[in-house]
Motif scaffolding. Structure first.
Motif, mmCIF file in Angstrom:
data_model
loop_
_atom_site.group_PDB
_atom_site.id
_atom_site.type_symbol
_atom_site.label_atom_id
_atom_site.label_comp_id
_atom_site.label_asym_id
_atom_site.label_seq_id
_atom_site.Cartn_x
_atom_site.Cartn_y
_atom_site.Cartn_z
ATOM 1 N N ASN A 282 0.981 -0.876 0.197
ATOM 2 C CA ASN A 282 -0.230 0.105 0.024
ATOM 3 C C ASN A 282 0.889 1.068 0.021
ATOM 4 N N ARG B 73 -3.779 1.736 -6.654
ATOM 5 C CA ARG B 73 -3.629 0.733 -5.332
ATOM 6 C C ARG B 73 -4.087 -0.475 -5.717
ATOM 7 N N GLN C 167 -7.235 -5.396 -1.694
ATOM 8 C CA GLN C 167 -7.547 -5.026 -0.763
ATOM 9 C C GLN C 167 -8.346 -5.231 -0.009
#
Length: 417
Positions: A166, A231, A330
């Motif tokens: 991240n 991301r 994620q």
């Protein structure tokens, strides 16, 4: 006909002519003035509206056209986890790295943060190279050489935790947009004979429009000259992109009539066509003790990881969406995510439904809490079962292994296509 009716018709005709003159309003053609107030843009009284030609090209990214699909386990659930049951969802279009982040990319990251970040942060960004060390295996050379030796430049970076991945996404966003800012500055300098924020003498006629020009050239979200954040992909995005069912879809047919077990056609892990018939399509462990096959007739050809472009891409142009290394996504892990999440862009985040206190981690009856993250895709050390995009596993977000890497994703801002 009454005069008022003629006036109305005349107004409609004038409006139609104005509309035809400017063309249909859109993000790339907003017109010279507001379509609701009539106030002219980019004037002293009007709002500044910059020219926009679409989202800038992001380095390394491939466009993934979204749509409706069925996610979930495509094969028998041999682990009996029942944590990814089939369900219909829709995924918005997005962008994804064509390949895994490689050692050379991570070394570039370390190079820059060492010059402009605190030493403490630099040390926190170092991959854990000891993930290669095994008490009963001579993998010691990889501890020293895997990350830094030039021959391994385009092998996927490993030993990176979810948290480190991240941080890399955050840095990459800033670095790429810094490059875009440099391009804008250079372009502005050529047009005006100075830098983007160069000062003009008072009374200089060339400076009268500088404020408006600068506001249209500056890097900002409103000007559309920045890239959205890099991301980690969501689990749904990753699984959708890995399956790449766009390759099985007939034009004009809204039914998704074919499924895939792996990111390629067929029920086997070998190439079924052409001159490369029989060759393995991914880097994985074929059986106990068999990582690469027999010398002179190697199967996948890789004892450990392999270069990020070593195997054929799927129908989205993505490499190694099965095998080589698993990849972080994620989502927080929950076994019931498939029934809890939304059916549009599903994503499991912390603290929503199915709370962590339902899982007895303190009593050692569970490994699940709000700090475990999903990883997918299978690796060089996994058997073929884990190559199916519907399989899922989890690990603590601050942990790392020699079998997990990652790639970045990005939203497709301002478009449904």
């Amino acid at each position: 006909m009454k005069l008022s009716n003629y006036l109305c018709l005349g107004a409609l005709a004038l409006g139609a002519l104005a509309s035809c003159k400017d063309g249909q309003r859109s993000a790339t053609n907003p017109g010279k003035e507001s379509s609701t107030t009539g106030v002219e843009y980019n004037t002293e009284k009007g709002m500044q509206v910059s020219s926009y030609k679409g989202i800038p090209a992001g380095p390394g990214l491939v466009f993934i056209e979204g749509g409706r699909t069925v996610l979930g386990t495509q094969e028998e659930d041999v682990t009996l986890s029942h944590d990814n049951m089939e369900r219909t969802v829709t995924i918005a279009s997005f962008y994804m790295d064509e390949a895994e982040v490689a050692n050379i990319h991570w070394l570039e990251y370390l190079h820059y943060i060492r010059t402009d970040s605190a030493e403490e942060f630099y040390k926190s960004a170092l991959p854990d190279t000891t993930v290669w060390a095994r008490d009963l295996s001579f993998n010691d050379p990889y501890v020293t050489y895997y990350l830094r030796y030039p021959g391994f430049r385009y092998f996927p970076v490993v030993g990176v935790s979810w948290l480190q991945a991240n941080d890399y996404c955050t840095w990459r966003t800033a670095k790429v947009n810094e490059g875009l800012a440099g391009e804008i500055n250079e372009s502005s300098s050529k047009k005006k004979g100075g830098g983007l924020f160069s000062r003009k003498k008072k009374g200089d006629t060339a400076a009268e429009g500088t404020a408006a020009a600068d506001s249209k050239n500056r890097i900002s979200i409103e000007n559309g000259n920045t890239l959205p954040n890099y991301r980690l992909p969501t689990e749904a995005e990753w699984e959708y992109a890995a399956l790449a069912l766009i390759g099985t879809q007939e034009v004009g047919n809204e039914n998704q009539e074919e499924k895939r077990i792996y990111p390629w056609d067929g029920r086997t892990t070998r190439n079924a066509y052409g001159r490369k018939q029989g060759q393995f399509l991914a880097n994985f462990k074929r059986g106990r003790g068999d990582y690469a096959g027999i010398a002179g007739s190697l199967n996948d050809g890789a004892m450990i990881t392999e270069q990020i472009y070593a195997y054929p891409p799927n129908d989205y142009g993505l490499y190694n969406m099965a095998g080589n290394v698993n990849e972080w996504v994620q989502d927080v892990y929950r076994p019931l995510s498939y029934q809890d999440v939304e059916d549009l862009n599903p994503f499991r985040r912390n603290g929503v439904l199915d709370p962590a206190d339902k899982y007895d981690k303190k009593g050692y009856q569970s490994l699940i809490d709000d700090k475990v993250r999903v990883y997918k895709g299978g690796s060089w050390r996994d058997v073929a079962y884990w190559l199916s995009p519907g399989t899922r596993r989890f690990m603590a977000q601050d942990s790392a292994t020699a079998t997990i890497g990652f790639r970045c994703a990005m939203i497709n801002a301002g478009s449904n296509k």
